[in-house]
Design an enzyme around this catalytic site. Structure first.
Site, PDB file in Angstrom:
ATOM      1  CB  CYS A   8      -0.875  -0.015   1.240  1.00 12.07           C
ATOM      2  SG  CYS A   8       0.136  -0.064   2.721  1.00 12.07           S
ATOM      3  CG  HIS A  68       4.277  -7.013  10.660  1.00 10.42           C
ATOM      4  ND1 HIS A  68       3.099  -6.671  11.258  1.00 10.42           N
ATOM      5  CD2 HIS A  68       5.230  -6.893  11.599  1.00 10.42           C
ATOM      6  CE1 HIS A  68       3.335  -6.357  12.521  1.00 10.42           C
ATOM      7  NE2 HIS A  68       4.621  -6.471  12.748  1.00 10.42           N
ATOM      8  CG  HIS A  93       3.211  -1.442  11.867  1.00 12.46           C
ATOM      9  ND1 HIS A  93       4.386  -2.100  11.597  1.00 12.46           N
ATOM     10  CD2 HIS A  93       2.260  -2.074  11.171  1.00 12.46           C
ATOM     11  CE1 HIS A  93       4.150  -3.082  10.755  1.00 12.46           C
ATOM     12  NE2 HIS A  93       2.873  -3.085  10.483  1.00 12.46           N
ATOM     13  CD  GLU A 136      -2.358   0.802  12.997  1.00  9.41           C
ATOM     14  OE1 GLU A 136      -2.169   0.023  12.040  1.00  9.41           O
ATOM     15  OE2 GLU A 136      -3.383   1.492  13.122  1.00  9.41           O
ATOM     16  CB  THR A 155      -4.727   1.700   9.665  1.00 11.35           C
ATOM     17  OG1 THR A 155      -3.647   0.808   9.927  1.00 11.35           O
ATOM     18  CG2 THR A 155      -4.413   3.085  10.147  1.00 11.35           C
ATOM     19  CB  CYS A 204      -5.893   2.537   6.019  1.00 12.84           C
ATOM     20  SG  CYS A 204      -5.135   2.703   4.456  1.00 12.84           S
ATOM     21  CB  SER A 247      -2.882  -7.755  11.546  1.00  9.38           C
ATOM     22  OG  SER A 247      -3.448  -6.564  11.103  1.00  9.38           O
ATOM     23  CB  SER A 305       3.774  -5.989   4.553  1.00 10.45           C
ATOM     24  OG  SER A 305       2.976  -7.008   5.088  1.00 10.45           O
TER      25      SER A 305
END
Ligand code: F3S
Length: 282
Positions: A13, A41, A76, A127, A165, A193, A222, A265
């Protein structure tokens, strides 16, 4: 020959791309460059950074022992105390916290003086740990609708509800409804997000029409795990893999359409390896 549908939103992202690009730009085996917590991650990316001399610092205690160098602060986000510590020690740092996470830090920093901050998220995620570290008064974390139902703010304080997020937006909507029905005063800021919501919506719609679905991502990520959860609800043949070597899916004659998505990620080259494998083997 199968149809392969790869999600347009698969992979890095905006925030992760920015953080990873910056980390590679700063990486220099001649200099002391560290990251506080993994920048993102993904073990592959961390390994490639380490090949370029970037060392991982995992705890505040290790940070306290640093004498110099440059510290990259993970995407994060980190608690405010970490930034204070680096400033006190006069150590250079580059904050690659995603701007969308930074926005949550700003909200909770401002609101936590008067209000009780409630974070919809996973309390063990860095985060969330970072967000809690920007609250001037202790925050509460809830992860489920049941916890939202049972929640009562301490001392009848007004509540400010924010979300991690990467929180599942359907779950957040339900928690939001529950909170709105409560009699205490609450302000709600949807801090999920868009990249996550778009990712999840696209993954679901591809999985609904696919005979098999492949979700690529690090097991610790996650948002990747959530993509897997969403896809397996609508496509029983969903596999969650980190790299192409883990793929167990076999062509049994019933697979005509394969969907592929990847967590925020996951580097592009890993997605391409999976696409090439499916193209070759199916
Ligand atoms: Fe940032 Fe959203 Fe990615 S919060 S790190 S752009 S998933």
């Amino acid at each position: 020959m199968v149809d392969i549908i790869t999600a347009k939103t698969a992979g890095f992202c905006f925030g992760v791309k920015k953080a990873v690009d910056k980390a590679f730009e700063l990486a220099d085996p001649e200099k002391k460059v560290y990251t506080y917590g993994p920048v993102i991650h993904n073990d592959e990316v961390i390994r490639r950074l380490s090949d370029k001399g970037v060392q991982l610092i995992d705890s505040e205690d290790e940070l306290k022992l640093l004498e110099g160098g440059t510290v990259i602060l993970r995407s994060h986000g980190v608690p405010k105390a970490i930034i204070d510590l680096l400033e006190d020690k006069g150590i250079d740092y580059v904050d690659v916290t995603c701007p969308f996470v930074k926005r949550i830090h700003d909200i909770v920093y401002k609101e936590s003086e008067e209000k009780q901050i409630v974070i919809a998220g996973n309390p063990a995620h860095p985060e969330v740990e970072g967000i809690m570290g920007w609250c001037k008064t202790p925050a509460d974390v809830i992860s489920t609708e049941e916890e939202a139902e049972a929640y009562e703010p301490k001392d009848g304080r007004d509540v400010c509800l924010v979300a991690q997020t990467t929180f599942n937006y359907k779950k957040f909507e339900k928690i939001l409804e529950i909170f709105e029905k409560k009699s205490y005063h609450v302000i709600i800021v949807n801090t999920i997000c868009n990249a996550t919501a778009n990712h999840q919506t696209e993954a679901r719609s591809i999985a609904e029409g696919a005979d098999a679905m492949i979700v690529i991502g690090d097991k610790k990520s996650s948002n990747s795990r959530k993509l897997y959860e969403i896809c397996s609800e609508v496509c029983p043949k969903t596999e969650f893999i980190q790299t192409v070597n883990e793929l167990k899916l076999k062509q049994d004659g019933s697979i005509r359409k394969v969907g592929i998505t990847a967590g925020a990620s996951t580097p592009n080259y890993i997605i391409e390896e999976v696409q090439n494998y499916v193209r070759r083997e199916f």
